[in-house]
Write a protein that holds these residues in place. Structure first.
Motif, PDB file in Angstrom:
ATOM      1  N   LYS A  99      46.444  11.983  32.646  1.00  0.00           N
ATOM      2  CA  LYS A  99      47.037  10.645  32.718  1.00  0.00           C
ATOM      3  C   LYS A  99      47.953  10.313  31.541  1.00  0.00           C
ATOM      4  O   LYS A  99      48.293   9.154  31.331  1.00  0.00           O
ATOM      5  CB  LYS A  99      45.967   9.554  32.837  1.00  0.00           C
ATOM      6  N   THR A 100      48.364  11.319  30.767  1.00  0.00           N
ATOM      7  CA  THR A 100      49.140  11.017  29.559  1.00  0.00           C
ATOM      8  C   THR A 100      50.545  11.625  29.549  1.00  0.00           C
ATOM      9  O   THR A 100      51.122  11.839  28.488  1.00  0.00           O
ATOM     10  CB  THR A 100      48.382  11.485  28.301  1.00  0.00           C
ATOM     11  N   ALA A 101      51.104  11.880  30.713  1.00  0.00           N
ATOM     12  CA  ALA A 101      52.450  12.468  30.753  1.00  0.00           C
ATOM     13  C   ALA A 101      53.457  11.616  29.979  1.00  0.00           C
ATOM     14  O   ALA A 101      54.272  12.141  29.215  1.00  0.00           O
ATOM     15  CB  ALA A 101      52.915  12.641  32.199  1.00  0.00           C
ATOM     16  N   SER A 102      53.396  10.304  30.151  1.00  0.00           N
ATOM     17  CA  SER A 102      54.340   9.422  29.469  1.00  0.00           C
ATOM     18  C   SER A 102      54.039   9.334  27.975  1.00  0.00           C
ATOM     19  O   SER A 102      54.943   9.467  27.140  1.00  0.00           O
ATOM     20  CB  SER A 102      54.288   8.022  30.085  1.00  0.00           C
ATOM     21  N   ALA A 103      52.780   9.108  27.626  1.00  0.00           N
ATOM     22  CA  ALA A 103      52.408   8.966  26.215  1.00  0.00           C
ATOM     23  C   ALA A 103      52.665  10.255  25.436  1.00  0.00           C
ATOM     24  O   ALA A 103      53.153  10.214  24.300  1.00  0.00           O
ATOM     25  CB  ALA A 103      50.939   8.572  26.107  1.00  0.00           C
ATOM     26  N   ALA A 104      52.345  11.396  26.022  1.00  0.00           N
ATOM     27  CA  ALA A 104      52.569  12.671  25.342  1.00  0.00           C
ATOM     28  C   ALA A 104      54.057  12.922  25.128  1.00  0.00           C
ATOM     29  O   ALA A 104      54.475  13.394  24.062  1.00  0.00           O
ATOM     30  CB  ALA A 104      51.956  13.814  26.160  1.00  0.00           C
ATOM     31  N   MET A 105      54.873  12.593  26.124  1.00  0.00           N
ATOM     32  CA  MET A 105      56.325  12.750  26.017  1.00  0.00           C
ATOM     33  C   MET A 105      56.883  11.923  24.867  1.00  0.00           C
ATOM     34  O   MET A 105      57.680  12.415  24.055  1.00  0.00           O
ATOM     35  CB  MET A 105      56.977  12.322  27.334  1.00  0.00           C
TER      36      MET A 105
END
Length: 200
Positions: A121-127
């Motif tokens: 669930k962290t594709a955006s945060a990790a990016m």
């Protein structure tokens, strides 16, 4: 030192603010709390903040949000939450804040372990976190007036463990002392262009 801490009343920011307050003048800014108000996603709000603070010796940002959700559910607008807040918000703090620092001052941004060890669930945060890491390393090469720029990247802190432990299976939480010391290293030390990782 006169230290401006954006997000100084949050889980991590509160401990960082208390530490620096023992020896330095600390100004706390937040979107909804703090003696000063700022929305880092709004450039005008950042400019107004510095018009109020005057020159400072260090700027710390322990703020910024990003959308957490399954990759298949994330819309373009969902990605822009993190881009406008945590990414460009911190970029603009550095871009504008550099002109309100004393010579030899420092800027410390914040990311987290997701840049190197993402979870579901962290594709955006990790990016967004990864983008800030690259930004800091590049911009530190060009800062004027001996200004230093670093980013603190923390693992799951013990004070947030109960809230987020289900998202981070197998992760060992780090102590708040280690978290605070990462910011001390950036502000009081001589590091420049560094990703100060504290993951265990």
């Amino acid at each position: 030192m006169k230290i401006l801490i954006i997000g100084g009343n949050g889980t991590i920011g509160n401990k960082v603010s208390k530490h620096f307050s023992n020896s330095d003048e600390v100004l706390i800014a937040g979107r909804k709390s703090g003696t000063l108000q700022v929305d880092i996603a709004n450039t005008e709000s950042i400019e107004n903040l510095f018009a109020t603070t005057g020159k400072v010796d260090a700027i710390l940002c322990i703020a910024g949000e990003a959308k957490w959700d399954d990759f298949e559910n994330l819309t373009e607008d969902d990605y822009y939450i993190g881009i406008r807040s945590k990414l460009m918000g911190q970029v603009n703090l550095a871009r504008i804040g550099q002109h309100h620092l004393t010579e030899g001052g420092s800027i410390t941004l914040s990311t987290g372990i997701l840049a190197d060890d993402p979870v579901l669930k962290t594709a955006s945060a990790a990016m967004v976190n990864g983008g800030i890491h690259s930004f800091v390393q590049a911009v530190a090469l060009e800062m004027q007036n001996q200004i230093r720029l670093n980013v603190v990247s923390l693992g799951l802190v013990i004070d947030a463990y109960e809230k987020y432990k289900d998202y981070f299976p197998g992760h060992t939480p780090i102590s708040m002392e280690k978290a605070v010391n990462a910011y001390v290293k950036s502000v009081k030390g001589k590091a420049n262009g560094q990703i100060i990782r504290i993951y265990n």
